[in-house]
Design a protein around this motif. Structure first.
Motif, PDB file in Angstrom:
ATOM      1  N   MET A   1      49.438  10.010 -17.651  1.00  0.00           N
ATOM      2  CA  MET A   1      48.835  10.742 -18.754  1.00  0.00           C
ATOM      3  C   MET A   1      47.725   9.870 -19.332  1.00  0.00           C
ATOM      4  N   ILE A   2      46.558  10.457 -19.545  1.00  0.00           N
ATOM      5  CA  ILE A   2      45.386   9.706 -20.004  1.00  0.00           C
ATOM      6  C   ILE A   2      44.761  10.390 -21.210  1.00  0.00           C
ATOM      7  N   TYR A   3      44.404   9.580 -22.207  1.00  0.00           N
ATOM      8  CA  TYR A   3      43.652  10.051 -23.370  1.00  0.00           C
ATOM      9  C   TYR A   3      42.250   9.472 -23.279  1.00  0.00           C
ATOM     10  N   LEU A   4      41.235  10.330 -23.247  1.00  0.00           N
ATOM     11  CA  LEU A   4      39.848   9.867 -23.169  1.00  0.00           C
ATOM     12  C   LEU A   4      39.432   9.328 -24.530  1.00  0.00           C
TER      13      LEU A   4
ATOM     14  N   LEU B   1      43.783   6.745  -9.096  1.00  0.00           N
ATOM     15  CA  LEU B   1      44.191   8.079  -9.517  1.00  0.00           C
ATOM     16  C   LEU B   1      44.233   9.050  -8.335  1.00  0.00           C
ATOM     17  N   ALA B   2      43.310   8.871  -7.388  1.00  0.00           N
ATOM     18  CA  ALA B   2      43.288   9.740  -6.209  1.00  0.00           C
ATOM     19  C   ALA B   2      44.537   9.548  -5.360  1.00  0.00           C
ATOM     20  N   ARG B   3      45.182   8.392  -5.490  1.00  0.00           N
ATOM     21  CA  ARG B   3      46.422   8.140  -4.735  1.00  0.00           C
ATOM     22  C   ARG B   3      47.651   8.677  -5.457  1.00  0.00           C
ATOM     23  N   GLU B   4      47.474   9.068  -6.740  1.00  0.00           N
ATOM     24  CA  GLU B   4      48.576   9.664  -7.488  1.00  0.00           C
ATOM     25  C   GLU B   4      48.716  11.145  -7.095  1.00  0.00           C
ATOM     26  N   SER B   5      49.756  11.794  -7.613  1.00  0.00           N
ATOM     27  CA  SER B   5      49.932  13.224  -7.347  1.00  0.00           C
ATOM     28  C   SER B   5      49.037  14.075  -8.249  1.00  0.00           C
ATOM     29  N   GLY B   6      48.424  13.444  -9.243  1.00  0.00           N
ATOM     30  CA  GLY B   6      47.547  14.157 -10.166  1.00  0.00           C
ATOM     31  C   GLY B   6      47.392  13.384 -11.455  1.00  0.00           C
ATOM     32  N   VAL B   7      46.939  14.049 -12.525  1.00  0.00           N
ATOM     33  CA  VAL B   7      46.766  13.399 -13.819  1.00  0.00           C
ATOM     34  C   VAL B   7      46.788  14.463 -14.915  1.00  0.00           C
ATOM     35  N   THR B   8      47.325  14.091 -16.087  1.00  0.00           N
ATOM     36  CA  THR B   8      47.263  14.944 -17.269  1.00  0.00           C
ATOM     37  C   THR B   8      46.310  14.284 -18.263  1.00  0.00           C
ATOM     38  N   LEU B   9      45.271  15.015 -18.671  1.00  0.00           N
ATOM     39  CA  LEU B   9      44.238  14.470 -19.544  1.00  0.00           C
ATOM     40  C   LEU B   9      44.304  15.117 -20.920  1.00  0.00           C
ATOM     41  N   LEU B  10      44.229  14.288 -21.946  1.00  0.00           N
ATOM     42  CA  LEU B  10      44.172  14.756 -23.331  1.00  0.00           C
ATOM     43  C   LEU B  10      42.752  14.549 -23.844  1.00  0.00           C
TER      44      LEU B  10
ATOM     45  N   ASP C   1      47.101  17.529  -8.627  1.00  0.00           N
ATOM     46  CA  ASP C   1      47.397  18.345  -9.805  1.00  0.00           C
ATOM     47  C   ASP C   1      46.704  17.810 -11.060  1.00  0.00           C
ATOM     48  N   ALA C   2      45.669  18.513 -11.523  1.00  0.00           N
ATOM     49  CA  ALA C   2      44.954  18.120 -12.739  1.00  0.00           C
ATOM     50  C   ALA C   2      45.342  19.057 -13.879  1.00  0.00           C
ATOM     51  N   ARG C   3      45.811  18.485 -14.988  1.00  0.00           N
ATOM     52  CA  ARG C   3      46.185  19.262 -16.161  1.00  0.00           C
ATOM     53  C   ARG C   3      45.405  18.726 -17.353  1.00  0.00           C
ATOM     54  N   VAL C   4      44.780  19.615 -18.111  1.00  0.00           N
ATOM     55  CA  VAL C   4      43.910  19.202 -19.215  1.00  0.00           C
ATOM     56  C   VAL C   4      44.355  19.884 -20.504  1.00  0.00           C
ATOM     57  N   VAL C   5      44.622  19.082 -21.531  1.00  0.00           N
ATOM     58  CA  VAL C   5      44.969  19.588 -22.852  1.00  0.00           C
ATOM     59  C   VAL C   5      43.715  19.495 -23.713  1.00  0.00           C
TER      60      VAL C   5
ATOM     61  N   PHE D   1      54.322   9.218 -25.897  1.00  0.00           N
ATOM     62  CA  PHE D   1      54.178   9.631 -24.503  1.00  0.00           C
ATOM     63  C   PHE D   1      53.674   8.503 -23.592  1.00  0.00           C
ATOM     64  N   ASP D   2      53.511   7.303 -24.151  1.00  0.00           N
ATOM     65  CA  ASP D   2      53.035   6.151 -23.377  1.00  0.00           C
ATOM     66  C   ASP D   2      51.750   6.504 -22.626  1.00  0.00           C
ATOM     67  N   ILE D   3      50.784   7.030 -23.371  1.00  0.00           N
ATOM     68  CA  ILE D   3      49.528   7.495 -22.780  1.00  0.00           C
ATOM     69  C   ILE D   3      48.556   6.337 -22.612  1.00  0.00           C
ATOM     70  N   MET D   4      47.919   6.280 -21.462  1.00  0.00           N
ATOM     71  CA  MET D   4      46.899   5.268 -21.222  1.00  0.00           C
ATOM     72  C   MET D   4      45.562   5.755 -21.780  1.00  0.00           C
ATOM     73  N   GLU D   5      44.911   4.929 -22.572  1.00  0.00           N
ATOM     74  CA  GLU D   5      43.595   5.273 -23.090  1.00  0.00           C
ATOM     75  C   GLU D   5      42.523   4.788 -22.123  1.00  0.00           C
ATOM     76  N   VAL D   6      41.564   5.654 -21.836  1.00  0.00           N
ATOM     77  CA  VAL D   6      40.516   5.340 -20.864  1.00  0.00           C
ATOM     78  C   VAL D   6      39.160   5.682 -21.470  1.00  0.00           C
ATOM     79  N   SER D   7      38.191   4.769 -21.294  1.00  0.00           N
ATOM     80  CA  SER D   7      36.836   4.957 -21.807  1.00  0.00           C
ATOM     81  C   SER D   7      35.845   5.008 -20.660  1.00  0.00           C
ATOM     82  N   LEU D   8      34.839   5.856 -20.793  1.00  0.00           N
ATOM     83  CA  LEU D   8      33.782   5.914 -19.787  1.00  0.00           C
ATOM     84  C   LEU D   8      32.619   4.985 -20.115  1.00  0.00           C
TER      85      LEU D   8
END
Length: 276
Positions: free
Chosen positions: A129-132, A147-156, A49-53, A171-178
């Motif tokens: 929940m992840i904030y790019l 992440l592939a082992r999770e049920s999905g991810v919500t991306l901000l 389940d991928a959800r994108v805000v 929301f205790d969002i994890m920040e992730v950088s590419l």
């Protein structure tokens, strides 16, 4: 005799129209009501389940709707839902941002707007929940596997100068950088993260061994690859790869991976040595 003035007919009040967007196999709408009460097409129970805000829902699925990830989306291996931040905007102009507290250049995405959008998009989910963000934890193959082992991810997906810090804390969002660079928004980064993760889901790639031998899976960069024709522009495929000796081929590929990693990514090579 003059005609009496005519009273114009009263206009029938109209209800505000809620914008909906269909992505993949799903219809997406912005509402504070649970989505299950708004549609006869509930989320697929076993799909990742991928959800994108985002302020740009029209950017999705983008490249994710093509090739193997696109086929997996149509087949229900994973599902994608976008939530349009603009529909949660404040005032007549649906404002989503305001000037930075304390002064400074640019605009900052409002806590109330982003918070309401996240609460709606993430409702009922148990995945991360992840904030790019450029200041986040570096995204790598290990994170994609997790992440592939999770049920999905919500991306901000952020825009402008970023998001009000209180949203990330609330929301205790994890920040992730590419990587050590800055984009105009988080949409491209979100698609890259999703692509790297979705391809690891069971059934997406035709050959499961591909994910085992590729770069970063074992801490090393991938060995060189060759295919037909056997000779091209005066250059031939290394003899060992056409020898049929699988033991020697495996040894050659390992040596090449180690050599390339040492030359191009000494940081990975040092980490590999420490792991051993």
């Amino acid at each position: 005799m003059t005609d009496a003035p005519q009273t114009p007919p009263a206009e029938t009040p109209t209800k505000p129209v809620r914008e909906e967007r269909s992505v993949g196999r799903k219809s997406i709408s912005a509402s504070l009501k649970p989505r299950e009460l708004l549609t006869d097409k509930p989320r697929l129970a076993r799909a990742w389940d991928a959800r994108v805000v985002t302020l740009l829902p029209q950017a999705f699925p983008g490249i994710l709707g093509e090739s193997l990830t696109g086929k997996a989306l149509k087949d229900g291996v994973w599902q994608l839902e976008t939530t349009d931040l603009r529909t949660f905007g404040e005032g007549r102009h649906k404002n989503v941002d305001d000037t930075p507290s304390g002064g400074g250049a640019g605009m900052v995405m409002r806590a109330d707007v982003v918070g309401n959008a996240l609460a709606t998009a993430h409702r009922g989910a148990r995945h991360p929940m992840i904030y790019l963000s450029p200041r986040g934890k570096k995204f790598d193959q290990g994170m994609a596997q997790a992440l592939a082992r999770e049920s999905g991810v919500t991306l901000l997906c952020g825009r402008f100068e970023g998001v009000d810090e209180r949203v990330l804390e609330r929301f205790d969002i994890m920040e992730v950088s590419l990587g050590d660079f800055v984009l105009t928004g988080g949409e491209l980064a979100a698609q890259m993260l999703l692509d790297a993760t979705v391809r690891l889901l069971p059934g997406v790639l035709g050959n499961a061994e591909s994910t085992v031998e590729e770069s970063f899976s074992n801490g090393l960069l991938e060995h060189p690859q060759y295919t037909r024709p056997a000779e091209w522009e005066g250059m031939s495929i290394p003899d060992v790869l056409t020898s049929g000796n699988h033991k020697k081929i495996t040894q050659w590929r390992q040596e090449q991976s180690e050599r390339i990693t040492q030359e191009r990514r000494p940081d990975l090579w040092q980490a590999h040595l420490k792991k051993d």
